[in-house]
Structures are given as structure tokens and as C-alpha cells.
Scaffold this motif. Sequence first.
Motif, short mmCIF file in Angstrom:
data_model
loop_
_atom_site.label_atom_id
_atom_site.label_comp_id
_atom_site.label_asym_id
_atom_site.label_seq_id
_atom_site.Cartn_x
_atom_site.Cartn_y
_atom_site.Cartn_z
N TRP A 197 0.83 -1.20 0.00
CA TRP A 197 0.00 0.00 0.00
C TRP A 197 0.87 1.25 0.00
N SER A 198 0.55 2.16 -0.88
CA SER A 198 1.26 3.44 -0.90
C SER A 198 0.30 4.54 -0.50
N GLU A 199 0.60 5.19 0.63
CA GLU A 199 -0.26 6.27 1.11
C GLU A 199 -0.17 7.46 0.15
N ALA A 200 1.03 7.71 -0.37
CA ALA A 200 1.23 8.86 -1.24
C ALA A 200 0.43 8.74 -2.53
N ARG A 201 0.35 7.52 -3.06
CA ARG A 201 -0.39 7.31 -4.31
C ARG A 201 -1.84 6.90 -4.03
N ALA A 202 -2.16 6.63 -2.75
CA ALA A 202 -3.47 6.10 -2.37
C ALA A 202 -3.82 4.92 -3.26
N ALA A 203 -2.90 3.98 -3.33
CA ALA A 203 -3.11 2.83 -4.21
C ALA A 203 -2.19 1.69 -3.80
N PHE A 204 -2.54 0.49 -4.25
CA PHE A 204 -1.65 -0.65 -4.07
C PHE A 204 -0.63 -0.64 -5.20
N LEU A 205 0.63 -0.85 -4.84
CA LEU A 205 1.71 -0.94 -5.82
C LEU A 205 2.30 -2.35 -5.73
N PRO A 206 3.02 -2.77 -6.76
CA PRO A 206 3.69 -4.07 -6.66
C PRO A 206 4.63 -4.08 -5.46
N GLY A 207 4.56 -5.14 -4.67
CA GLY A 207 5.41 -5.25 -3.48
C GLY A 207 6.64 -6.09 -3.77
N ASP A 208 6.83 -7.14 -2.97
CA ASP A 208 8.00 -8.00 -3.15
C ASP A 208 8.07 -8.50 -4.59
N PRO A 209 9.29 -8.50 -5.15
CA PRO A 209 9.40 -8.93 -6.55
C PRO A 209 9.03 -10.40 -6.74
N VAL A 210 8.52 -10.70 -7.92
CA VAL A 210 8.20 -12.07 -8.31
C VAL A 210 9.24 -12.50 -9.33
N ASP A 211 9.75 -13.73 -9.20
CA ASP A 211 10.75 -14.24 -10.14
C ASP A 211 10.31 -14.06 -11.58
N GLY A 212 11.15 -13.45 -12.37
CA GLY A 212 10.87 -13.35 -13.80
C GLY A 212 9.91 -12.25 -14.19
N ILE A 213 9.49 -11.44 -13.22
CA ILE A 213 8.55 -10.36 -13.54
C ILE A 213 9.07 -9.04 -12.98
N SER A 214 9.12 -8.03 -13.81
CA SER A 214 9.40 -6.69 -13.28
C SER A 214 8.29 -5.75 -13.74
N VAL A 215 8.07 -4.70 -12.98
CA VAL A 215 6.99 -3.77 -13.25
C VAL A 215 7.58 -2.38 -13.44
N ALA A 216 7.11 -1.67 -14.45
CA ALA A 216 7.64 -0.34 -14.71
C ALA A 216 6.52 0.63 -15.04
N GLY A 217 6.82 1.90 -14.91
CA GLY A 217 5.88 2.94 -15.30
C GLY A 217 4.78 3.18 -14.30
N ALA A 218 3.65 3.67 -14.79
CA ALA A 218 2.54 4.02 -13.91
C ALA A 218 2.05 2.80 -13.12
N ALA A 219 2.22 1.61 -13.68
CA ALA A 219 1.83 0.39 -12.96
C ALA A 219 2.64 0.22 -11.69
N ALA A 220 3.84 0.79 -11.67
CA ALA A 220 4.69 0.71 -10.47
C ALA A 220 4.58 1.99 -9.66
N GLY A 221 3.65 2.86 -10.01
CA GLY A 221 3.43 4.08 -9.23
C GLY A 221 4.18 5.30 -9.74
N ALA A 222 4.87 5.17 -10.88
CA ALA A 222 5.60 6.32 -11.42
C ALA A 222 4.60 7.35 -11.95
N VAL A 223 4.93 8.62 -11.81
CA VAL A 223 4.05 9.67 -12.29
C VAL A 223 4.73 10.46 -13.42
N SER A 224 5.92 10.97 -13.15
CA SER A 224 6.59 11.77 -14.17
C SER A 224 7.27 10.85 -15.18
N LEU A 225 7.50 11.38 -16.40
CA LEU A 225 8.18 10.60 -17.42
C LEU A 225 9.60 10.24 -16.97
N SER A 226 10.25 11.14 -16.24
CA SER A 226 11.59 10.84 -15.74
C SER A 226 11.58 9.60 -14.87
#
Lengths: 88, 830
Positions: free
Chosen positions: B409-438
Motif C-alpha cells: 500500500w502506498s499512502e502517497a499514491r493512495a493505491a496498491f503498488l507491486p510489493g515484493d518482486p516475483v521471479d521473472g517479472i518486473s513492473v515499470a511505469g505508472a503500474a509501479a506508481g511512477a508519475v513523471s516521465l523521468s
Amino acid sequence: MQLFPCPFCGPRDETEFHYGGDAGNVRPDGADVPIDRWAGYLYLRGNPKGTAREIWVHMNCGEFFVMERDTVTHKVLSSTALGGEHAA
Amino acid sequence: MTASRLATGGSAIDRSLAIRFSFDGRTVNGFVGDTIASALLANDVAIVGRSFKYHRPRGIWGAGVEEPNALVDVGGPQSTPNTRATTEPARDGLVAKSVNATPNALADRNAFLDRFSRFIPAAFYYKTFMWPDWHMFEPRIRAMAGLGKVDTDWTSPGIADQINHHCDVLVVGAGPAGLAAARLAAGAGLAVTLVDEQQRLGGSLGHRACEIDDKPAATWIEETVAELASGGHLILPSTTAFGIYDHNLVGLNQRHFDGRRDTLWRVRPRQIVLATGAIERPLPFANNDLPGILSADAALAYLRRHAVLVGRRVVVATNNDSAYEVAGALAEAGAEVTLVDIRRDGMPATPAKARPITGRALAAAKGSLRVEGVTLDDGTRLDADCVLVSGGWTPTIHLFGQAKGKLAWSEARAAFLPGDPVDGISVAGAAAGAVSLSEVFEGAQKAVASLGNTKAAVPRSTGSDATAGLTAAWPTPGSKGRIWIDYQNDVTVKDVELAARENFVSVEHLKRYTTLGMATDQGKTSNLPGLALMAGITGRTVPEVGTTTYRPPFTPVPLASFAGARLGELMAPVRRLPLENVHRAGGAVFQEYGGWLRPAHYGGRAADADRAVQDEARGARQSVALFDGSTLGKIEVIGPKAAEFVDFLYYNTMSTLKPGRCRYGFMLSENGVVFDDGVLVRLDEHRFVVSCSSSHVASVHARLEEWRQDRFGRDAVYIHNATSDMATLTVSGPNARKLLEAVNLGLSLDEAALPHMAIGNGTYGGDEVRITRVSFTGDRSYEVSIRADRAEPLWARLREAGQSLDAVIIGLEALLHRHRQGHGRHHAAA
């Protein structure tokens, strides 16, 4: 779909396999086997949570083998071809 | 709402290609590049459907897969019920119909139901229609509630292809994060597959202002895609990754728009990069389901992609920064915009031409068939023909959740984000809570960093970077009015409160009791607000309430995709006789018996089949019958321990059998139940043939192999299933010997040379034949086995020789008939 490593064919889709029973469930031999020993062989199963040793058969090539896998995470830990001896 | 098409602009549409289609009988004009939804908006169609339960008028909410309201039945050759208008391309001549509305969405005769809504809350059906029997009420309730209709006249336009695919990296989502990750992975020399559910790649870059590597976003997308394509990487637009299954198998459903059925892909990548973006949430206020209330981001997408201005007097309500660009763009495009922000400070600068109201939230929307205005929480009334809302962003973590990834849970995003990594899977971008393009590009780099050094440069955001600035605005208990949470299944704040009162506080109970998130949109906009409300009611935090289990599919997948070619005969293929064509030419009527397609009887139509069977049986008793027994199991057991093996296998002792002889025996299952029975032939000291039941060949063979490998050892016994190698032609009846002697198989048929339960070896046309004297019928019988591919001349010869003896050819029914008559020796091998 899980990938199971057949000792003969390599990793294949789980749909090609058939479960063959618990590994190490040795068939009692002879006429003097006590009834509870027979009952244990026929009916009692461990159904473990976690690591399990099981006999599987790859239907495509007919290979029977012992597979160790985690029943919770579905991780396959090992797969071994059966030797000439009864798998213990 | 008075939506309209602007005279210029629209990156997705081609104004030179006008199209026309019908919606609820009304003509809708659009352009190639429109979705059904964008064309409906451009034609100012506000009401596009009726809600599931209360038959409330509903309009378009979103611009993508999250759409809860705008479901349409698409007719014609590619007829599909419950299609999301927001993702379905508009085509010339397409016929679309609103769902759950009679006769149509605008004038639905079940609209009266909404006036009784207070009497039919969640679980009303469970409590009310108990007596005397739910089934008495069910048909009428089903007719009144529900969604689209299946076209029963529809016929399949073909088979859906299924493709198995392997790659190093599968990137799901071709927005900024996905494109960057794909490019970086390609630069590391890896084979990349990039999929996106939309026809146009780029994701949010298609309508959000940004600049990458000093280039406009459109140019950067084009260059990146061209680079991937020229590098031989696979790019699949219009393809949804709908599920992650065990051991990271990813299921893709690819759409085609040329009349072909969808294609199902089973992908086994080494690494999965989830760049699936985020979905905008609604805000809670009374009547927030009225047509004309849209996701703010969707309005921006319609403006910039389709040149559709969704309203003239627009209220934009937000709790975060992302709606500011929307307010600015709509004001720029000529709308009168009021920007209502829940926050008092920390906001970005108000866009030029927009009127700001800060520190206020919407209390209610006004209007009956479409929104006419809003009331703020201080009582202020604003007129509006369109209300755009942004309640924050929910990362699209469905696939990560399906892969049993733990959420954080991310209070700042008021949303659930991916937590502990899963083997063979990585998450990027808004799905991981990123907002700015940087942040997005930084995340993309991290997602593929472990895969090796890349030659590609990490893209840079050279425009202004977006900010989040979110203040959570969840539905709260005790709110006034009817506040919708799940639009598609008609779940309101009051329903969640009712569930809590009746102690359905567990998230899984909440879901099932209220049907929250159980509609075809699977709660993409509603799940999180529902959980947050339950948290508020029960005094828990959102992570304490938790989420329901994520399960495939992410969006509906046609059953045809899963079926593929497994249709009709291919669903369960039958085994066929080598002489099938000869039997057909001889007038055989075929039936399936235990997986084999065999002649039931010869000649005679279905009406007098009994007669034909009787005649065949009589002929067999009176003179001689020919019967194709090729299906009978012939499993050879060979090796130094073969005799010991068959002793173990059968209940009877078989090792005492002499070479050249047969013996009837049966096998027991480990539990002592008869498993199979039949004749065992001993060819020589170390070679036996197990003749098992036709339908049991596979299971007996497997059983033999199991005991061979698990007990006797591979070099002690060898098992060969020769069932289909040989055809077995049976000659049976009082004149059987006479017939066989006429054919001359080069061996003596004397009683002494070939007694009952013995075998003999002969030849026919240079091929070895094996003659087994066993009996199915009680009469003298010979089973003649010959190479399957040489059986035809022998069969012809047997028939020819049988003519003078009035021989009959019998099917399986005549043979079964002898069981019914109680004749003959028992032999289940038929």
C-alpha cells in the motif's frame, strides 16, 4: 500452465503429464502383509503442504519419473528418472 | 452534455475516410480511427446503455478497457455481445445496439425500476425470492437484469489460431515505460516481444503533453517502434495480455479487424516486463453515474485523439494534479471550464481560461437523463453539460497480482503498488506508481537492468514532468444521496454499508454479497473505492481490508480463442480402423465404441437396423461371419523377465503357459477390482501378447509401463503397443475352418495342429500372419492378424472365399447381441 521437466524430453507443458501417485509408497509383497499395511498402501496419502515427492508420467514418451515439487509455490525442485529398482 | 467534433485536430482519426454505422437504429457518422465511443460522443449521443439492475441511463465513462458503462452488442458477421464501445473500432456499416434496454437505451421501459431502488438493495434477491422456490422467479428476473444478448443465429467465421511463442523478454504495454523497456532490452541483444491492447502504440503519450529526447512524443514513438521492428522484434498491437499462469506462462489474445477470428498466444518469456499503466478512478458524489460524467483523462484522450470536445460548460473535479492538463486543454479548445479541486494548497497553477474553485468537493450531480449541473459541498450550484472527474490513479497490477505478487500500500499514491518482486517479472511505469516521465524511464531501466548491459540510451524527458499531488478522496460512510461505486453492477455506498452491517466485512464476502467488482469490467474503476469505503466503515486501513484475488482474464476473451481448432470431431478425435474405407464401401454404418469408430452393422437404414443386426447374427450362427477385430489390444511384453511380469500383472498364473498357446486371464486394480480381462498369447519363452479390451488399450499400456519402470526395470522387460501395427480379421462360425482353408494361409488347421486356444503362423501374399484360435462367439473362430497396411487384399480374399458359404460380414452390434442372448463364452474384449 506449469512446465514439468521430463527426464527424457526436457521441459514440457503440464497437460502432457499424468499424476502417478506418491513416490515411496512401496507396494507390500507376500501373503503375510498386515491389513493396516495394505490399507496404508492403498488409501493413506500424505497430501503435504510444501515439498512433495511424486511419481509422474509423461504421456507423450511414456517416461515415469520422480518429481519433487512445492505444492504451494508450484516450484519444481527436481525430476529423476526411475532406476531399475522400485523408487523408494 | 453537448459534445461535438472540432473542425481540426485528432491524431487518431483520418478525416478523408468517413464512415457510417448505426447505434440503436440511429445513424452515427465518424471517421476511420474512431472507436464506437468516440463517434457516439462526436454525434452527441449521451445515453449509451442502461445499468444492470436499476436500468439507470448511462453514458460513456472512459476511453479504454476500464469502461464500465458503454457496453454494446455488435451485430453482423463478427457479432459480439457486451463489447466495450471505448475499445471497439468503429467500422463502416457496423450495427451496434445498447445492452439491457428495451427497446433502446434512450427509452427503456424498465427504467421504472430505479424508483424502487430503495427496496431492492444488495442481496435483496437472496432474501426475498426464497419462497416457494427461487426458480419460479429466476426467468423473469434474468430477463429484466443483465447485459447483452447472444445472437443465436450466429455461425462461426472460422477457427481461432493458437500460437506458442518463446522470447527473452515480453513487454506488456507499449506506453512510455513499455517502449523504453523494450528498446533497452533490444539493445542488450535480447529477443523482445512487445504487446499492447490498443491499435495505436504509445499509451498515455498519445494524449498527454510531453517531449522525449528533445522530440515530440509522436516522433519518439515512431522511431522507437521502427527501431524494434527493424531489429526483428515482434510487436503486437490490439493484443491483450489477459493472464499470467503458472511458471510465467502469459496468455495473449490478439484481435484482427479483417474478419479473422482472434489469435491466442501462449508465451513463455524468460522475463516479463509489466508496463500496464494506471486507470483513473471516479470521485464519490451523489448521482455520479449520470451520463455526461466522464473520466477527466478520457476527455483529454477524446479531445486529442479524436478531436471530440465532450462538453461546452465543463466542470472538472479533481483531487490530484493530472486533471489540470485536462482543464487547460478543454478551455483552450473552447469549453467554459470550472476546475473544482478538493485541495486548498499545493496545487499547480490554474490553467489559463479555467475558473478555479479550491478546497471544495462535488456533493451531487443534477439532472435526470444527463448531467445538467453540480452542487458543491458548500451548497454552491454550478451549471454544466459535462463533468470530468479524476479521483486519482489505480496502477494496473492485475497481472502482477495473478502471478501471486504481494501488493504494497502506498499512502502517497493512495493505491496498491507491486510489493515484493516475483521471479521473472518486473513492473515499470505508472503500474509501479511512477508519475513523471523521468520516473517512468528510470523504472524502465531498472526493469531490464538485470538482463544484461544495453547499448541503447535511456530516454530522457525533456518537457515538463507531471506531478501527482494527490489527496485521497474515498467514499465515506453516511454520505447523502446515492453514490455509485460499481457502475456496471449498480453497487452504491449504501450497499457496502449494508454489507458491513450484516457483517460481510471480509473483502471476499463484500464482493460476493454486493457483487462489487464482479461485472465484466471486473471492478477496474470500482474495487479500490469499495475497499476504502469498507475500511472507513470498519475503522481499518485499506491494506488491512486487502484486495480480492486477481484472476484471469484481465478483459473478456472469446471462448473461441481458448477452443482453437478443438471443435467438432477434433474436440475428441476417434480412432479409426485401417479398413474403414473398405467397410464404408461395403455399406457399413459406423458408430463410436470406446473411442473407436467401428461398423455397427452393414446395410440397412437406421429404421431397420435391428433387422440387419439380427440377420448378421443369424448368418454367423448358421454358417460363417467375418468381423474386423483390429481394435483389440495387442501389447507385446518382451524380455528376460517377461514371464514373471505377466504373472505379476494378471490375477491368474500365466508363466505356466506354453509357447504357441493362449490363456484367458484378468487383471485387478490395486484395490482388487477387475481392471481388464482378455486373452494372453505366449509367442515364445520371452515374448507375450496382451490382448486387452479395445477401449482399454491406453490405460493397460500405461499400467504395464508403470510396473515395468517402477518395479521390474527397463532392461528386464520391454513393452510394445502393437495395436495399430496389425489388423485382426476374425472368421467365426460353423464353417470358419472351411472358409479359412479355402484362403490357404500356408498352415494346417487340423485340430491337432491348431487346437482351441493355440496360435499358428502362416503367410499371405508374402506377409506373415498370426492365427489365434480363440472364440468370441462360442463357435469355432480364428483371429487372423496381418500388417495393417496389407490387410485389404486379405479381407477381399476372405470375402471372396466366403461367397460360396453364404458368409456374412458382421458389425459390433451383432457381436454384442450374443451377450444379450447369453450365448458364447465371456469375453469383454468386444
